[in-house]
Scaffold this motif. Structure first.
Motif, mmCIF file in Angstrom:
data_model
loop_
_atom_site.group_PDB
_atom_site.id
_atom_site.type_symbol
_atom_site.label_atom_id
_atom_site.label_comp_id
_atom_site.label_asym_id
_atom_site.label_seq_id
_atom_site.Cartn_x
_atom_site.Cartn_y
_atom_site.Cartn_z
ATOM 1 N N SER A 142 33.374 8.997 17.156
ATOM 2 C CA SER A 142 33.859 8.379 18.393
ATOM 3 C C SER A 142 33.804 9.382 19.532
ATOM 4 O O SER A 142 33.757 10.596 19.305
ATOM 5 C CB SER A 142 35.292 7.866 18.216
ATOM 6 N N VAL A 143 33.832 8.871 20.774
ATOM 7 C CA VAL A 143 33.725 9.753 21.945
ATOM 8 C C VAL A 143 34.905 9.622 22.904
ATOM 9 O O VAL A 143 35.094 10.486 23.766
ATOM 10 C CB VAL A 143 32.409 9.494 22.708
ATOM 11 N N ASN A 144 35.699 8.559 22.785
ATOM 12 C CA ASN A 144 36.841 8.352 23.676
ATOM 13 C C ASN A 144 38.139 8.633 22.934
ATOM 14 O O ASN A 144 38.388 8.045 21.862
ATOM 15 C CB ASN A 144 36.851 6.922 24.213
ATOM 16 N N PHE A 145 38.968 9.506 23.510
ATOM 17 C CA PHE A 145 40.188 9.930 22.835
ATOM 18 C C PHE A 145 41.389 9.817 23.769
ATOM 19 O O PHE A 145 41.307 10.178 24.947
ATOM 20 C CB PHE A 145 40.057 11.379 22.361
ATOM 21 N N ALA A 146 42.500 9.323 23.229
ATOM 22 C CA ALA A 146 43.784 9.314 23.925
ATOM 23 C C ALA A 146 44.706 10.262 23.169
ATOM 24 O O ALA A 146 44.909 10.097 21.961
ATOM 25 C CB ALA A 146 44.373 7.904 23.964
ATOM 26 N N LEU A 147 45.250 11.243 23.874
ATOM 27 C CA LEU A 147 46.086 12.269 23.249
ATOM 28 C C LEU A 147 47.552 12.008 23.553
ATOM 29 O O LEU A 147 47.940 11.835 24.718
ATOM 30 C CB LEU A 147 45.710 13.657 23.769
ATOM 31 N N SER A 175 35.404 17.458 19.360
ATOM 32 C CA SER A 175 34.441 17.676 20.453
ATOM 33 C C SER A 175 33.206 18.455 20.025
ATOM 34 O O SER A 175 32.195 18.449 20.730
ATOM 35 C CB SER A 175 35.123 18.416 21.609
ATOM 36 N N ARG A 176 33.264 19.109 18.863
ATOM 37 C CA ARG A 176 32.146 19.933 18.405
ATOM 38 C C ARG A 176 30.888 19.076 18.219
ATOM 39 O O ARG A 176 30.919 18.045 17.541
ATOM 40 C CB ARG A 176 32.517 20.636 17.107
ATOM 41 N N ASP A 177 29.779 19.494 18.816
ATOM 42 C CA ASP A 177 28.497 18.772 18.733
ATOM 43 C C ASP A 177 28.633 17.325 19.199
ATOM 44 O O ASP A 177 27.892 16.447 18.755
ATOM 45 C CB ASP A 177 27.940 18.795 17.301
ATOM 46 N N ASN A 178 29.603 17.077 20.074
ATOM 47 C CA ASN A 178 29.898 15.724 20.546
ATOM 48 C C ASN A 178 29.943 15.755 22.080
ATOM 49 O O ASN A 178 31.022 15.655 22.683
ATOM 50 C CB ASN A 178 31.237 15.261 19.958
ATOM 51 N N PRO A 179 28.801 15.912 22.721
ATOM 52 C CA PRO A 179 28.776 16.173 24.173
ATOM 53 C C PRO A 179 29.358 15.045 25.020
ATOM 54 O O PRO A 179 29.764 15.292 26.163
ATOM 55 C CB PRO A 179 27.281 16.362 24.473
ATOM 56 N N ASP A 180 29.423 13.832 24.478
ATOM 57 C CA ASP A 180 29.978 12.714 25.251
ATOM 58 C C ASP A 180 31.481 12.555 25.059
ATOM 59 O O ASP A 180 32.077 11.630 25.627
ATOM 60 C CB ASP A 180 29.270 11.406 24.854
ATOM 61 N N ALA A 181 32.092 13.422 24.262
ATOM 62 C CA ALA A 181 33.530 13.318 24.013
ATOM 63 C C ALA A 181 34.304 13.452 25.315
ATOM 64 O O ALA A 181 34.038 14.359 26.113
ATOM 65 C CB ALA A 181 33.975 14.392 23.027
ATOM 66 N N ARG A 182 35.249 12.560 25.541
ATOM 67 C CA ARG A 182 36.090 12.660 26.735
ATOM 68 C C ARG A 182 37.483 12.135 26.428
ATOM 69 O O ARG A 182 37.661 11.236 25.597
ATOM 70 C CB ARG A 182 35.480 11.918 27.919
#
Length: 421
Positions: free
Chosen positions: A109-114, A125-132
């Motif tokens: 997945s690329v969308n995260f709510a913390l 986020s590692r090797d996941n350039p679209d992570a936000r």
């Protein structure tokens, strides 16, 4: 199977299934993953469940609550299991654990709510350039990240419980609060604020959140007349204080756990860059344990070997063990045991870092550490030659891991002890 009529259990079970199906078919990017911090306490889990519910029911966003605790470790927190029971949740069916997701690089997945933390862990986020990061709700020191992507972005310090900040979102949508969710959030607030005790950790936002939740909470409605719930301040409701007492008893019920269980039960890990060797990173772990060393060390002769194993397994250079407990030999004004805290640090294969850390902690005014020796606790140091260790009594009993972590980071990275973590 979800309990009959339990909308929260049904929601969690369904979103868990749909998300895992999406991951298997390469569509995990369409979901927002909501997660608390890796310690997996009730505040993190309740807050992540509540925000996933809010994002889905209010915003119409496909959202799933993720617990960063491995499934085999869920049982280590008896207070969590009890709160799940009160909310009629079934962990094996309803809770999505980190190891339920098939291991893949990058994360699917690329969308995260913390919630209950405000920095995305590198594993996501590692090797996941679209992570936000699309949302942040937290009560720890603000690192100032994701200001251009997170909405909402709510970081309020001090606040007793992150669950209180999540509850605020429902003030405009009380129709979206279901009894089981209210029970889960309220249980978290009670644990983190010592039952909303006046003069304690509870802030106005915690009391306001509790007042909103109390009339909805299924755990209270069966014991108290609804009118009474609305008329009394939270700390005056006997059923609420009974709930708090039971949750606290569950939280400190750890006599059946071994050293490895105690170390990983409430654990956070940080990757830091030492000031004396900026070309490398070291992993630093902080374990919070609800038992004193005097009770722990003499009864667990494998403490030394299991701690060494714990550090080696995780590649830790530094492990801090922070105890918090009631001293039943000395009663406080309330008639309960006096609250005590201790700290032990173990450093592996780095004498210079050990000296830097130990000397700075000796001089740390905020923690008020008083150096002790292992014979003070009825044992002799049993670590191997590669390990350096020191142990202290912590006179400032109000300083939790939230206080200690930024201090340790500041010492190791050569910054001010008040540097944010």
């Amino acid at each position: 199977m979800a309990s009959e009529g339990n909308a929260l259990s049904e929601f969690l079970r369904q979103t868990k299934k749909e998300y895992l199906d999406a991951v298997r078919t390469g569509k995990g990017r369409e979901w927002t993953v909501v997660m608390g911090n890796e310690a997996g306490d009730l505040d993190s889990i309740a807050s992540s469940i509540a925000y996933a519910w809010y994002a889905s029911k209010v915003n119409g966003t496909p959202a799933v609550s993720l617990t960063q605790t491995p499934r085999t470790d869920l049982h280590l927190r008896a207070e969590n299991i009890y709160a799940f029971e009160l909310a009629k949740l079934h962990p094996e069916c309803d809770i999505l654990c980190i190891d339920d997701i098939p291991e893949s690089h990058p994360f699917p997945s690329v969308n995260f709510a913390l919630v209950d933390h405000n920095r995305l862990h590198a594993r996501f986020s590692r090797d996941n350039p679209d992570a936000r990061v699309v949302a942040v709700i937290d009560h720890h020191e603000d690192e100032g990240l994701y200001k251009d992507t997170a909405d909402p972005r709510i970081v309020v310090v001090p606040t007793g419980s992150c669950a209180s900040l999540v509850t605020q979102l429902f003030e405009s949508h009380p129709d979206k609060l279901v009894p089981e969710l209210a029970t889960l959030l309220l249980s978290s607030i009670l644990i983190d604020t010592s039952g909303l005790k006046p003069g304690g950790k509870a802030e106005d936002v915690d009391r306001r959140a509790a007042s909103l939740l109390i009339p909805f909470a299924s755990a209270l409605r069966h014991q108290t007349e609804p009118a009474a719930l609305g008329e009394q301040s939270p700390e005056q409701i006997p059923a609420l204080q009974d709930l708090h007492t039971t949750l606290q008893e569950k939280k400190v019920s750890v006599a059946h756990l071994n050293t490895l269980d105690l170390l990983r039960r409430d654990y956070k890990e940080y990757a830091l860059t030492p000031a004396q060797s900026p070309s490398r990173q070291v992993l630093v772990g902080l374990s919070s344990v609800p038992i004193g060393f005097k009770s722990w060390l003499p009864r667990h002769p494998d403490f030394w070997s299991q701690t060494e194993h714990f550090m080696a397994e995780r590649g830790l250079t530094v492990l801090g063990i922070l105890t918090s407990f009631r001293d039943t030999e000395k009663l406080g004004k309330s008639g309960r045991g006096k609250h005590r805290r201790e700290q032990m640090y173990v450093v592996r294969d780095d004498e210079d870092l050990a000296k830097t850390l130990f000397d700075a902690l000796d001089e740390c005014e905020e923690l008020e550490l008083k150096r002790k020796t292992f014979p003070d606790y009825g044992v002799h140091k049993g670590f191997g030659p590669a390990f350096r260790t020191r142990i202290w009594k912590q006179e400032n009993v109000d300083a939790t891991r939230k206080t200690t972590a930024p201090i340790v980071k500041g010492i190791i990275e050569g910054r001010s002890k008040s540097a944010n973590l």
